[in-house]
Design an enzyme around this catalytic site. Sequence first.
Site, PDB file in Angstrom:
ATOM      1  N   ARG A 132       0.814  -1.236   0.000  1.00 60.50           N
ATOM      2  CA  ARG A 132       0.000   0.000   0.000  1.00 60.50           C
ATOM      3  C   ARG A 132       0.835   1.269   0.000  1.00 60.50           C
ATOM      4  NH1 ARG A 132      -2.907  -3.068   3.775  1.00 60.50           N
ATOM      5  NH2 ARG A 132      -4.638  -4.115   2.770  1.00 60.50           N
ATOM      6  N   LYS A 154       2.770  11.765 -11.150  1.00 60.13           N
ATOM      7  CA  LYS A 154       1.917  10.905 -11.978  1.00 60.13           C
ATOM      8  C   LYS A 154       2.665   9.613 -12.280  1.00 60.13           C
ATOM      9  CE  LYS A 154      -1.090  13.994 -14.605  1.00 60.13           C
ATOM     10  NZ  LYS A 154      -1.474  14.375 -15.982  1.00 60.13           N
ATOM     11  N   GLU A 196       9.433  19.959 -24.294  1.00 62.00           N
ATOM     12  CA  GLU A 196       8.709  20.184 -23.029  1.00 62.00           C
ATOM     13  C   GLU A 196       9.296  21.396 -22.286  1.00 62.00           C
ATOM     14  OE1 GLU A 196       5.961  18.518 -22.223  1.00 62.00           O
ATOM     15  OE2 GLU A 196       6.086  16.528 -23.128  1.00 62.00           O
ATOM     16  N   LYS A 238       6.856  23.543 -13.272  1.00 62.62           N
ATOM     17  CA  LYS A 238       5.962  22.407 -13.041  1.00 62.62           C
ATOM     18  C   LYS A 238       5.592  22.316 -11.565  1.00 62.62           C
ATOM     19  CE  LYS A 238       4.490  17.950 -14.204  1.00 62.62           C
ATOM     20  NZ  LYS A 238       4.665  16.765 -15.019  1.00 62.62           N
ATOM     21  N   GLU A 248      -4.930  17.509 -10.877  1.00 64.27           N
ATOM     22  CA  GLU A 248      -5.546  17.952 -12.127  1.00 64.27           C
ATOM     23  C   GLU A 248      -7.048  18.136 -11.975  1.00 64.27           C
ATOM     24  OE1 GLU A 248      -3.499  15.975 -15.308  1.00 64.27           O
ATOM     25  OE2 GLU A 248      -5.012  16.621 -16.749  1.00 64.27           O
ATOM     26  N   ARG A 253      -3.539  22.832 -13.992  1.00 59.69           N
ATOM     27  CA  ARG A 253      -2.662  21.771 -14.490  1.00 59.69           C
ATOM     28  C   ARG A 253      -2.922  21.508 -15.971  1.00 59.69           C
ATOM     29  NH1 ARG A 253       0.077  16.811 -10.986  1.00 59.69           N
ATOM     30  NH2 ARG A 253       1.326  16.095 -12.705  1.00 59.69           N
ATOM     31  N   ASN A 257      -0.886  21.063 -20.768  1.00 57.28           N
ATOM     32  CA  ASN A 257      -1.219  20.353 -22.006  1.00 57.28           C
ATOM     33  C   ASN A 257      -1.020  21.201 -23.255  1.00 57.28           C
ATOM     34  OD1 ASN A 257      -1.874  17.893 -20.878  1.00 57.28           O
ATOM     35  ND2 ASN A 257      -3.972  18.538 -20.432  1.00 57.28           N
ATOM     36  N   HIS A 260      -0.292  19.625 -26.527  1.00 56.67           N
ATOM     37  CA  HIS A 260      -0.511  18.190 -26.355  1.00 56.67           C
ATOM     38  C   HIS A 260      -1.760  17.653 -27.044  1.00 56.67           C
ATOM     39  CE1 HIS A 260       2.873  18.327 -23.664  1.00 56.67           C
ATOM     40  NE2 HIS A 260       2.781  17.033 -23.413  1.00 56.67           N
ATOM     41  N   HIS A 264      -0.757  14.779 -29.192  1.00 59.64           N
ATOM     42  CA  HIS A 264      -1.245  13.414 -28.935  1.00 59.64           C
ATOM     43  C   HIS A 264      -1.948  12.849 -30.163  1.00 59.64           C
ATOM     44  CE1 HIS A 264      -1.228  13.908 -24.279  1.00 59.64           C
ATOM     45  NE2 HIS A 264      -0.174  13.233 -24.680  1.00 59.64           N
ATOM     46  N   HIS A 278       7.105  11.204 -28.347  1.00 57.59           N
ATOM     47  CA  HIS A 278       6.158  12.091 -27.672  1.00 57.59           C
ATOM     48  C   HIS A 278       6.611  13.558 -27.741  1.00 57.59           C
ATOM     49  CE1 HIS A 278       3.377  13.731 -24.763  1.00 57.59           C
ATOM     50  NE2 HIS A 278       4.408  14.226 -24.097  1.00 57.59           N
TER      51      HIS A 278
HETATM   52 ZN    ZN Z   1       4.326  15.778 -22.691  1.00 55.34          ZN
END
Ligand code: ZN
Length: 376
Positions: A132, A154, A196, A238, A248, A253, A257, A260, A264, A278
Amino acid sequence: MTASAAEEQGRCVVNVAAASASYDIIIGAGVLAQAGEKLAAVLPGRRAIVVTDENVAGLYLQVFSQSLRAAGFSLADPVILPPGEETKNFSQLQHIIESCLAQKLDRKSAVIALGGGVVGDIAGFAASMLMRGVNFVQVPTTLLAQVDSSVGGKTAVNTKQGKNLAGAFYQPKIVLIDTEVLKTLPAREMKAGYAEVLKYALINDPAFFEWLDGNHAAVLSGDAAALSHAIAVSCRAKAEVVAADEREEKDIRALLNLGHTFGHALEALGGYDGRLLHGEAVGIGLGLAYGFSAAQGICPPEDAARVERHLSDAGLMTSPPFAVTAAQVLEKMRGDKKASEGKMTLVLAKGIGQAFVAKDADEGAVLAFLQARTGT
Ligand code: ZN
Ligand code: ADP
């Protein structure tokens, strides 16, 4: 020592004050060889396991492990994963967790991710589940992971249905960033990570954009001082967002993006087969977000042109290395989200360093813009 005094000596510390935890990011040349003392200061126990991939293990596992042993750590046999995005799956996650249990790691032990975003994401998720939740440490070795995925907590693996769809928010105890390890990173990966970095400048830091405009060559060639500065500014940006919106839940947040939604979509159209990384897709996406903002009359055309020129100067792609149609891109941009009355949420910009979340971007206008760009 203050952060700026430390920066002069080639060391910089950025604090992340997330709602669930507060921790430091230590940035500089040669941090890897001092990992032991840094970790000893923040971890409750002296037992740890390193999770890495074959490439990084061959380059840095020895020097890293030595530093830990010298500081009194007892290291379990490392988990060395195959490199590449395919590794981020449930079976490797199980393998990591069971390696830890088989070697009798306990709740005071630490799981240390030594590698790029792939290693950080899967090792972090494993740490969040093991008994846990055990102590987790990030030692990112790609520029992309150093400025983005290792900061903010994340973690995830990929599922049949898509990338990063199973995971947890799980903050590390400390992040160690050694700029020297980027010397062995392939130039293509370096440029992908740079997209980035550029993103942070374009979101809300026009002065950083000016700095990057004059220093992108130094950053990309691995100049230690330039890299430390660029990484520290990015991590600070960040960290601020994560402090304000860890999970988020607000629009803040979402600003991360920028580039993105377009990116994406292109990445997905490439089928993740290695033709478009990416970061490369994000670079193209930044150009498209500014181009669309200019086409809508939201952003001065000169600013959009400057972004495009910066991408080219830094050697980033401005269009994908395969053919796409406007309709295909729009379809992927919509994703599974049901379009509400032909509107979509995009991060757009009023100028360099002035990004905002636009909840009502017109799909028809996006399509027309993409048609003009792709000639389809
Ligand atoms: Zn990214
Ligand atoms: P990302 O961090 O961009 O998400 P990965 O974790 O997939 O990407 O890492 C990209 C590639 O770079 C992998 O093949 C990985 O083994 C390799 N790699 C990571 N760090 C280094 C490094 N410092 N030097 C050389 N290769 C590295």
